[in-house]
Scaffold this active site. Sequence first.
Site, mmCIF file in Angstrom:
data_model
loop_
_atom_site.group_PDB
_atom_site.id
_atom_site.type_symbol
_atom_site.label_atom_id
_atom_site.label_comp_id
_atom_site.label_asym_id
_atom_site.label_seq_id
_atom_site.Cartn_x
_atom_site.Cartn_y
_atom_site.Cartn_z
ATOM 1 C CE LYS A 237 -1.288 -4.720 3.491
ATOM 2 N NZ LYS A 237 -1.568 -5.964 2.785
ATOM 3 C CE1 TYR B 143 -3.642 -2.827 5.643
ATOM 4 C CE2 TYR B 143 -3.147 -0.499 5.263
ATOM 5 C CZ TYR B 143 -3.457 -1.755 4.773
ATOM 6 O OH TYR B 143 -3.575 -1.942 3.411
ATOM 7 C CB SER C 189 -0.840 -0.021 1.282
ATOM 8 O OG SER C 189 -1.415 1.233 1.525
HETATM 9 P P1 NAD Z 1 -10.840 -7.141 1.315
HETATM 10 O O1 NAD Z 1 -11.032 -7.153 2.773
HETATM 11 O O2 NAD Z 1 -12.025 -6.863 0.452
HETATM 12 O O3 NAD Z 1 -10.180 -8.509 0.828
HETATM 13 C C1 NAD Z 1 -9.295 -9.242 1.636
HETATM 14 C C2 NAD Z 1 -9.752 -10.692 1.593
HETATM 15 O O4 NAD Z 1 -8.863 -11.481 2.377
HETATM 16 C C3 NAD Z 1 -11.163 -10.893 2.160
HETATM 17 O O5 NAD Z 1 -11.913 -11.655 1.253
HETATM 18 C C4 NAD Z 1 -10.937 -11.649 3.477
HETATM 19 O O6 NAD Z 1 -12.013 -12.522 3.766
HETATM 20 C C5 NAD Z 1 -9.635 -12.384 3.166
HETATM 21 N N1 NAD Z 1 -8.811 -12.689 4.329
HETATM 22 C C6 NAD Z 1 -8.417 -11.856 5.335
HETATM 23 N N2 NAD Z 1 -7.628 -12.522 6.200
HETATM 24 C C7 NAD Z 1 -7.500 -13.776 5.729
HETATM 25 C C8 NAD Z 1 -6.810 -14.942 6.186
HETATM 26 N N3 NAD Z 1 -6.107 -14.907 7.316
HETATM 27 N N4 NAD Z 1 -6.893 -16.063 5.465
HETATM 28 C C9 NAD Z 1 -7.623 -16.108 4.324
HETATM 29 N N5 NAD Z 1 -8.295 -15.060 3.844
HETATM 30 C C10 NAD Z 1 -8.238 -13.905 4.548
HETATM 31 O O7 NAD Z 1 -9.673 -6.087 1.010
HETATM 32 P P2 NAD Z 1 -9.162 -5.528 -0.393
HETATM 33 O O8 NAD Z 1 -9.530 -4.091 -0.446
HETATM 34 O O9 NAD Z 1 -9.543 -6.429 -1.489
HETATM 35 O O10 NAD Z 1 -7.593 -5.598 -0.135
HETATM 36 C C11 NAD Z 1 -6.811 -6.673 -0.583
HETATM 37 C C12 NAD Z 1 -5.383 -6.447 -0.131
HETATM 38 O O11 NAD Z 1 -4.906 -5.209 -0.644
HETATM 39 C C13 NAD Z 1 -5.202 -6.383 1.389
HETATM 40 O O12 NAD Z 1 -3.999 -7.042 1.732
HETATM 41 C C14 NAD Z 1 -5.100 -4.891 1.652
HETATM 42 O O13 NAD Z 1 -4.339 -4.616 2.810
HETATM 43 C C15 NAD Z 1 -4.390 -4.408 0.410
HETATM 44 N N6 NAD Z 1 -4.654 -3.006 0.115
HETATM 45 C C16 NAD Z 1 -5.950 -2.570 -0.016
HETATM 46 C C17 NAD Z 1 -6.197 -1.221 -0.277
HETATM 47 C C18 NAD Z 1 -7.615 -0.712 -0.397
HETATM 48 O O14 NAD Z 1 -7.813 0.498 -0.366
HETATM 49 N N7 NAD Z 1 -8.617 -1.537 -0.594
HETATM 50 C C19 NAD Z 1 -5.137 -0.329 -0.416
HETATM 51 C C20 NAD Z 1 -3.831 -0.809 -0.298
HETATM 52 C C21 NAD Z 1 -3.601 -2.158 -0.030
HETATM 53 C C1 UD1 Z 2 -6.781 4.859 4.025
HETATM 54 C C2 UD1 Z 2 -5.761 4.446 5.046
HETATM 55 C C3 UD1 Z 2 -4.617 3.750 4.314
HETATM 56 C C4 UD1 Z 2 -5.147 2.539 3.538
HETATM 57 C C5 UD1 Z 2 -6.237 3.030 2.588
HETATM 58 C C6 UD1 Z 2 -6.897 1.890 1.872
HETATM 59 C C7 UD1 Z 2 -5.950 5.992 6.916
HETATM 60 C C8 UD1 Z 2 -5.318 7.122 7.646
HETATM 61 N N1 UD1 Z 2 -5.321 5.602 5.791
HETATM 62 O O1 UD1 Z 2 -6.160 5.723 3.111
HETATM 63 O O2 UD1 Z 2 -3.653 3.314 5.249
HETATM 64 O O3 UD1 Z 2 -4.101 1.932 2.788
HETATM 65 O O4 UD1 Z 2 -7.257 3.731 3.327
HETATM 66 O O5 UD1 Z 2 -7.640 1.084 2.739
HETATM 67 O O6 UD1 Z 2 -6.974 5.458 7.326
HETATM 68 N N2 UD1 Z 2 -12.240 11.187 3.769
HETATM 69 C C9 UD1 Z 2 -13.225 12.062 4.189
HETATM 70 N N3 UD1 Z 2 -14.359 11.542 4.754
HETATM 71 C C10 UD1 Z 2 -14.549 10.185 4.908
HETATM 72 C C11 UD1 Z 2 -13.535 9.301 4.479
HETATM 73 C C12 UD1 Z 2 -12.389 9.844 3.925
HETATM 74 O O7 UD1 Z 2 -13.101 13.276 4.062
HETATM 75 O O8 UD1 Z 2 -15.598 9.785 5.434
HETATM 76 C C13 UD1 Z 2 -11.034 11.742 3.128
HETATM 77 C C14 UD1 Z 2 -9.730 11.438 3.861
HETATM 78 O O9 UD1 Z 2 -9.438 12.427 4.802
HETATM 79 C C15 UD1 Z 2 -8.740 11.416 2.682
HETATM 80 C C16 UD1 Z 2 -9.577 10.894 1.510
HETATM 81 O O10 UD1 Z 2 -10.930 11.125 1.858
HETATM 82 O O11 UD1 Z 2 -8.324 12.715 2.372
HETATM 83 C C17 UD1 Z 2 -9.392 9.413 1.246
HETATM 84 O O12 UD1 Z 2 -9.627 8.687 2.454
HETATM 85 P P1 UD1 Z 2 -9.659 7.085 2.484
HETATM 86 O O13 UD1 Z 2 -10.547 6.578 1.414
HETATM 87 O O14 UD1 Z 2 -9.963 6.662 3.876
HETATM 88 O O15 UD1 Z 2 -8.191 6.649 2.060
HETATM 89 P P2 UD1 Z 2 -6.781 7.086 2.696
HETATM 90 O O16 UD1 Z 2 -6.933 7.912 3.908
HETATM 91 O O17 UD1 Z 2 -5.968 7.641 1.596
#
Ligand code: NAD
Ligand code: UD1
Length: 344
Positions: free
Chosen positions: A152, A148, A124
Amino acid sequence: MRVLITGGAGYIGSHTCIALLEEGHEIVVFDNLSNSSLVSLERVRQITGKTFPVIVDDVTDRLALDSVFSEHKIDAVMHFAGKKAVGESCVEPLMYYQNNVAGTLILCEAMKAHEISTLIFSSSATVYGDPHSTPITEEFPLSTTNPYGQSKLMVENILRDLMAADNLSGKNFWQLGILRYFNPVGAHSSGLMGEDPQGIPNNLLPYIAQVAVGKLDKLSVFGGDYPTPDGRGIRDYIHVMDLAEGHVKALHFLSMNNVSDCQVWNLGTGNGYSVLEMVKAFEAASQCPVPYEITSRRSGDIAECWADPSKAKRELGWKAGRNLQVMMEDAWRWQSSNPKGYSS
Ligand code: NAD
Ligand code: UD1
């Protein structure tokens, strides 16, 4: 290739299942369903017309992984399984380290025992902490502010150590790719799949979408006094299908190149949008008002964060192709036709 997708029922994993199947790969999904449902995988089958095995189990369970690797000839692993809520990670750090760090260690041990060397890890942009400038390149210093993010970064460092050990021993076993996602949003263009957060969403786009559909009253805009043009936080929002396609490109890269270092790529668009720009774009796509109020900053938030994605373009031949309007239209199609997500 036959790819094991841990966390494949989740938001990004399920969209990546589609991208892999459409490129002719085979998949095996492994998910404990702690934050997802099997319906997402039924939709993957519906969209692609392809079937695939699904194992409901936990990546911290070594025996379960051993049995998958024994039963299926796996060529590569994409590791999405993990917990991702920053606030929750501050309250339950042990759970985050167990799930995200120990889970990856156990997965790597099982892969090694079964001689599977290719792994793509979901990292991330959170590993850049509060970046000193933008756009952010892969060489920026790494730091984190919460468990978190720490989980990572710990996994990234572990993967770098695996490569270093390979180099020391001259074995050249591991082929490792780290993808640093910026802010994934949007949904599959069919409207059949999208993000389905449990409870009240933490992230901006699902929150906006639930306000538009009438499930939530109004958006709280966290902070109006950031040193940005409109005072609101700026992020690099990327369409989830662009992100999914980036994984397929990374897989191709690792299968074609015999790498001796951990490969790291930013997956972002290179464009930053403020919270208010996101609200306006969503209103335009949905034709629904999104009421909001400006509140205080959210603890741990940074002013702006957007990627320099040129390394992925240069090395993977990948570039995010879907613009903000498409992200919003696809998010709205999913939200309006599935107001209760997969339980609609
Ligand atoms: P998500 O929660 O929708 O998907 C994660 C999946 O992993 C889920 O289906 C959950 O059931 C499964 N899971 C969790 N722990 C597990 C375990 N111990 N064993 C087996 N399955 C397990 O999340 P996502 O948004 O699809 O994210 C996927 C990956 O990308 C995560 O590692 C997350 O940290 C990373 N990531 C997500 C974002 C984001 O904004 N969505 C941003 C940066 C990184
Ligand atoms: C957040 C996490 C980041 C994670 C990512 C994806 C934090 C501090 N960071 O990123 O570690 O990898 O999600 O899961 O939680 N915002 C509002 N109102 C809301 C929600 C968000 O104003 O109700 C704003 C936030 O201040 C930010 C932007 O929207 O400026 C995006 O927020 P968000 O979607 O939560 O993502 P990040 O904060 O970038």
